[in-house]
Design an enzyme around this catalytic site. Structure first.
Site, PDB file in Angstrom:
ATOM      1  N   PRO A 197       0.815  -1.213   0.000  1.00  0.00           N
ATOM      2  CA  PRO A 197       0.000   0.000   0.000  1.00  0.00           C
ATOM      3  C   PRO A 197       0.848   1.262   0.000  1.00  0.00           C
ATOM      4  O   PRO A 197       1.922   1.286   0.596  1.00  0.00           O
ATOM      5  CB  PRO A 197      -0.809  -0.102   1.298  1.00  0.00           C
ATOM      6  CG  PRO A 197      -0.436  -1.354   1.960  1.00  0.00           C
ATOM      7  CD  PRO A 197       0.560  -2.074   1.146  1.00  0.00           C
ATOM      8  N   GLY A 198       0.357   2.263  -0.698  1.00  0.00           N
ATOM      9  CA  GLY A 198       1.020   3.563  -0.657  1.00  0.00           C
ATOM     10  C   GLY A 198       2.210   3.713  -1.570  1.00  0.00           C
ATOM     11  O   GLY A 198       2.925   4.700  -1.503  1.00  0.00           O
ATOM     12  N   THR A 199       2.429   2.733  -2.463  1.00  0.00           N
ATOM     13  CA  THR A 199       3.584   2.855  -3.333  1.00  0.00           C
ATOM     14  C   THR A 199       3.254   3.586  -4.630  1.00  0.00           C
ATOM     15  O   THR A 199       4.118   3.748  -5.478  1.00  0.00           O
ATOM     16  CB  THR A 199       4.158   1.470  -3.692  1.00  0.00           C
ATOM     17  OG1 THR A 199       3.084   0.610  -4.015  1.00  0.00           O
ATOM     18  CG2 THR A 199       4.941   0.902  -2.538  1.00  0.00           C
ATOM     19  N   GLY A 200       2.002   3.994  -4.768  1.00  0.00           N
ATOM     20  CA  GLY A 200       1.656   4.812  -5.917  1.00  0.00           C
ATOM     21  C   GLY A 200       0.983   4.063  -7.050  1.00  0.00           C
ATOM     22  O   GLY A 200       1.058   4.482  -8.199  1.00  0.00           O
ATOM     23  N   THR A 202      -2.336   3.664  -7.497  1.00  0.00           N
ATOM     24  CA  THR A 202      -3.430   4.502  -7.971  1.00  0.00           C
ATOM     25  C   THR A 202      -2.885   5.678  -8.766  1.00  0.00           C
ATOM     26  O   THR A 202      -3.391   6.025  -9.838  1.00  0.00           O
ATOM     27  CB  THR A 202      -4.244   5.033  -6.778  1.00  0.00           C
ATOM     28  OG1 THR A 202      -4.474   3.962  -5.877  1.00  0.00           O
ATOM     29  CG2 THR A 202      -5.549   5.616  -7.229  1.00  0.00           C
ATOM     30  N   GLU A 418      22.418 -10.257   2.032  1.00  0.00           N
ATOM     31  CA  GLU A 418      22.260 -10.266   0.575  1.00  0.00           C
ATOM     32  C   GLU A 418      23.616 -10.294  -0.127  1.00  0.00           C
ATOM     33  O   GLU A 418      23.777 -10.966  -1.148  1.00  0.00           O
ATOM     34  CB  GLU A 418      21.439  -9.055   0.108  1.00  0.00           C
ATOM     35  CG  GLU A 418      20.000  -9.024   0.602  1.00  0.00           C
ATOM     36  CD  GLU A 418      19.203 -10.273   0.244  1.00  0.00           C
ATOM     37  OE1 GLU A 418      19.408 -10.843  -0.839  1.00  0.00           O
ATOM     38  OE2 GLU A 418      18.387 -10.707   1.078  1.00  0.00           O
ATOM     39  N   HIS A 421      24.826 -13.771  -0.523  1.00  0.00           N
ATOM     40  CA  HIS A 421      24.255 -14.470  -1.675  1.00  0.00           C
ATOM     41  C   HIS A 421      24.971 -14.071  -2.960  1.00  0.00           C
ATOM     42  O   HIS A 421      25.327 -14.906  -3.779  1.00  0.00           O
ATOM     43  CB  HIS A 421      22.778 -14.101  -1.838  1.00  0.00           C
ATOM     44  CG  HIS A 421      21.861 -14.733  -0.834  1.00  0.00           C
ATOM     45  ND1 HIS A 421      21.857 -16.074  -0.582  1.00  0.00           N
ATOM     46  CD2 HIS A 421      20.888 -14.197  -0.062  1.00  0.00           C
ATOM     47  CE1 HIS A 421      20.932 -16.341   0.331  1.00  0.00           C
ATOM     48  NE2 HIS A 421      20.327 -15.211   0.668  1.00  0.00           N
TER      49      HIS A 421
END
Ligand code: ADP
Ligand code: ZN
Length: 607
Positions: A197-200, A202, A418, A421
C-alpha cells in the site's frame, strides 16, 4: 432517492408511529373498566351511579364509589333518557364524533400501510440494482468516481521507474489504437499492479490516464461485495456499460482481491455474491474489445490469493510490480512533494531520503505534509530540516507496528546477508549472475537478490544445482561470519527451505546420489517442479532407505555449506565493501557488482 428525502421519510415514519401510539393509548383509556349494558342498567336501578357521559352509543359513567366504567348501548333505547333523569344523575354528552370514523380507519390501517410502503421501497431498490435495464446509473449506490480531466502525469510519479516504463506503452495504445490495430496487434485488456500500500499504484494508473488524456473511472473492490446477491454483478455491468459510453478510458479497480479471491477457497467459504461478481467481471472482460480504448487496471498487494482465472491471457495478463522506492527513488519523490512547500535553505532531500528506509511514496508525501504543519505550528516562514526530523519521528513512532520501516542495524544485517548471496553466486561455477541486489523490503523479504535468468529452467546440471545450494546458504554464512553464530537470524528460513527441497529432489528424483543410485524414490512423479516443496514418497520407501536419503541430503548440503563458508571467508573484504555499497545506494546493479568483485571503486551513475 437522495439522502435528504430518505432522512425526512425516516423522521416522518417515526412521528406517525408516536402519534399512533398516543391516540391508541387515549382511546383505550386504561383507568375505566368496560362493562356490559346490563351491568350499567342494574347499577342505575340500584341508584349507584353519580355521573353519566354520553358520546353517541358510547357511555362512560362514574359510580358513587368513584370507580369509572364504560359501556356501549347495543340497541336504540328511548326510555334511557327518562330513566337517567329520574335517578337525578349529572348527565353530559357530545355530538357523535364523525371525524373519528376516518381517524379510526386510518389507525386500524396504518401499520398495514406502513408495511406495504416499506415493501414497495425495497422492491424498487432491488429492481434498481438487479434490473438489467437499469437506467439509473448514478442513482444506484455504485460509487464510481469519474475524472475527465486528470492532471496527474508521469512527472508526479517517481521511484518506480520500471513500473513506469511498463505502463508507458499503455499510453500509446490509448492515444493511437489504430496504429496497433493496423498491424493486427492485440491491445492488452487488463494490467494488474502489484505492490504494498502507498507505493503509488493509484497514482500511476491516474498518470496513464493523464498522459493519454482519457477519462479515469475508479472504484474499489470492496464496493462490489454487498449483502444482496446480484448487486455486485449488476454494478460490474453498470461500470462496463458506462465505460463503453465514455471510451477511451481507464477503469481502475483498487483492492481487486476483495472480489477476485480464489473461488471455492477456504477464505470466503463459498461466498456466493463474490463468486457471481467475479464471474460477471470475467464475462465483461471477455466481452469487451480493447481496441475501443478501454483498459482495465487493477491493484492488489495480495496477488497470491487471486483467482487464477483472472490472470489468464486476455484478462489481467500483464503484471506490473510497484515496489517500495529505494534511496534515489525516495529522494525524487520527496522533490515532487516539496514543490508545493516553501523550503529553508538547509533542507537536503538526499539526507531525508537516507533517513527514511522502507518509507513508501505515501509515507513520504505524508512526511512533507507533516513537516509543513509542524513549521506552521511554530509560525515559521519556511520548512526547515528540523521540522522534517520532528515529523519523521512522529511518523515512525506512529507506525511502530509496521515491520516495513527498518532501523540502521536491520539495514546493515540485511546488507550483509544479501551480499553473501551475491558473492557466492559470482564465485561458484555455472551460477546465473546476480544482476541486481536490493535491501529495500519486498513482500515479507527484507532484501532480494535477483539472478538472471529467473525462469525458463528446463534442465539443470548437477554442478549448477550444487552451486545454487551454496549460494542459498551465502546469506546465512555472511551473518554468521560477521555477527557470530549466536546472532544468526531467522531470515534464512526461505533459503533453507529451497535448499533442502533441492537437495531432496537431487537425491530422490534426479539420481544424483551414489549410494542410492538413479532411482525414483518418490510417489508423485508428475510433480516435476524443481522447487516444489511437497514430498509424498514415504509410502514405498523402507525405513532404511529413508535413513540413507536423509544422510545423503545432509552430506550434500554440508559439502556445499562448507564450500560457501570457505569462499566467503577468503573474500571478506568484498563482503564488507558490498555491505557499504548497499548501505549507500540500497540497490546496486550488475555493473556495480562487477566493480566490487574486482575490488575496484564502485561506479556511481544515474540509473
Ligand atoms: P496505492 O494505490 O499504491 O496504495 P496511492 O497511489 O494511493 O498508493 O498513493 C497515495 C499517495 O502517496 C499519492 O497520492 C501520492 O501523493 C503519494 N505517492 C505514492 N507513491 C508515490 C510515488 N511513487 N511518487 C510520488 N508520490 C507518491
Ligand atoms: Zn537469503
Amino acid at each position: 432517492m437522495s439522502d435528504i428525502s430518505k432522512r425526512l421519510l425516516f423522521w416522518l415514519v417515526l412521528l406517525m408511529f408516536f402519534v399512533f401510539i398516543i391516540i391508541g393509548w387515549n382511546l383505550c383509556n386504561p383507568d375505566s373498566r368496560h362493562v356490559s349494558y346490563t351491568y350499567f342498567l342494574s347499577s342505575l336501578n340500584k341508584n349507584q351511579i353519580k355521573k353519566v357521559h354520553i358520546n353517541g352509543n358510547d357511555i362512560s359513567f362514574v359510580k358513587k364509589n368513584h370507580s369509572k366504567y364504560t359501556t356501549y348501548i347495543p340497541i336504540y333505547d328511548n326510555k334511557l333518557l327518562n330513566n337517567l333523569l329520574s335517578h337525578h344523575i349529572t348527565l353530559s354528552g357530545i355530538e357523535p364524533r364523525k371525524t373519528n370514523i376516518m381517524l379510526s380507519i386510518f389507525i386500524s390501517w396504518f401499520p398495514t400501510l406502513l408495511l406495504i410502503g416499506v415493501w414497495f421501497y425495497f422492491m424498487k431498490q432491488v429492481k434498481n440494482n438487479v434490473g438489467r435495464g437499469s437506467r439509473s446509473f448514478g442513482k444506484s449506490k455504485t460509487r464510481i468516481f469519474t475524472d475527465d480531466k486528470v492532471t496527474v502525469t508521469f512527472k508526479d510519479v517517481e521511484g518506480c521507474d520500471e513500473a513506469k516504463e511498463e505502463v508507458s506503452e499503455l499510453v500509446e495504445y490509448l492515444k493511437e489504437p489504430e496504429k496497433f490495430q493496423k498491424l493486427g496487434g492485440k491491445i492488452p485488456k487488463g494490467v494488474l499492479m502489484i505492490g504494498p500500500p502507498g507505493t503509488g499504484k493509484t497514482l500511476l494508473a491516474k498518470a496513464v490516464a493523464g498522459e493519454a488524456k482519457v477519462s479515469f473511472l475508479t472504484l474499489s473492490g470492496s464496493d462490489f461485495v454487498e449483502m444482496f446477491v446480484g448487486v455486485g454483478a449488476s454494478r460490474v455491468r453498470d461500470i462496463f456499460k458506462h465505460a463503453r459510453k465514455i471510451a477511451p478510458c481507464i477503469i481502475f479497480i483498487d483492492e481487486i482481491d476483495a472480489v477476485g479471491r480464489q473461488r471455492g477457497s477456504m477464505f470466503g467459504g463459498g461466498h456466493d455474491e463474490r463468486e457471481q461478481t467475479l464471474n460477471q467481471m470475467l464475462v465483461e472482460m471477455d466481452g469487451f474489445d480493447s481496441n475501443k480504448g478501454i483498459i482495465l487496471i487493477a491493484a492488489t498487494n495480495r496477488p497470491d490469493i487471486l483467482d487464477s482465472a483472472l490472470l489468464r491471457p486476455g484478462r489481467f495478463d500483464r503484471q506490473v510490480v510497484v515496489s517500495l522506492p529505494d534511496l534515489r527513488g525516495r529522494e525524487k519523490i520527496l522533490q515532487v512533494h516539496m514543490k508545493n512547500v516553501p523550503l529553508a535553505s538547509d533542507v537536503d532531500p538526499r539526507i531525508i531520503a537516507r533517513g527514511t528506509p522502507g518509507f513508501s511514496g505515501a509515507d513520504l508525501s505524508n512526511l512533507v505534509n507533516e513537516s509543513a504543519l509542524c513549521a506552521a505550528r511554530l509560525n515559521h516562514k519556511s520548512v526547515s530540516m528540523l521540522d522534517f526530523e520532528t515529523a519523521k519521528d512522529k511518523i515512525i513512532m506512529g507506525s511502530e507496528r509496521r515491520s516495513m520501516i527498518m532501523t540502521e542495524q536491520q539495514k546493515e544485517f540485511t546488507a550483509y546477508h544479501e551480499s553473501g548471496h551475491v558473492i557466492i553466486g559470482r564465485l561458484v561455477p555455472e551460477h546465473d549472475p546476480a544482476h541486481k541486489v536490493t535491501i529495500v523490503p519486498r513482500g515479507r523479504a527484507l532484501g532480494v537478490t535477483f539472478f538472471l535468468p529467473e525462469s525458463d529452467i528446463i534442465s539443470i546440471s548437477r554442478e549448477k544445482l550444487e552451486s545454487q545450494i551454496s549460494t542459498l546458504y551465502g546469506g546465512r554464512i555472511a551473518e554468521e561470519l560477521i555477527y557470530g553464530i549466536n546472532k544468526v537470524s531467522t531470515g534464512s528460513m526461505n533459503d533453507i527451505q529451497v535448499a533442502t527441497t533441492l537437495a531432496r529432489n537431487m537425491v530422490t528424483k534426479w539420481g544424483f546420489s551414489e549410494k542410492l543410485g538413479p532411482l525414483l524414490y518418490t510417489e508423485n512423479s508428475d510433480d516435476s517442479s524443481f522447487f516444489s516443496t511437497t514430498f509424498n514418497g514415504s509410502k514405498y520407501i523402507s525405513d532404511d532407505t529413508s535413513r540413507i536419503i536423509d544422510q545423503e541430503m545432509k552430506a550434500l548440503i554440508e559439502k556445499n555449506y562448507h564450500r560457501s563458508k570457505k569462499l566467503l571467508r577468503d573474500n571478506l573484504d568484498i563482503l564488507h565493501a558490498m555491505k557499504d555499497a548497499l548501505m549507500e545506494y540500497e540497490t546496486i546493479d550488475s555493473v556495480q557488482i562487477d566493480d566490487l568483485m574486482n575490488r575496484k571503486t564502485i561506479r556511481n551513475y544515474t540509473r
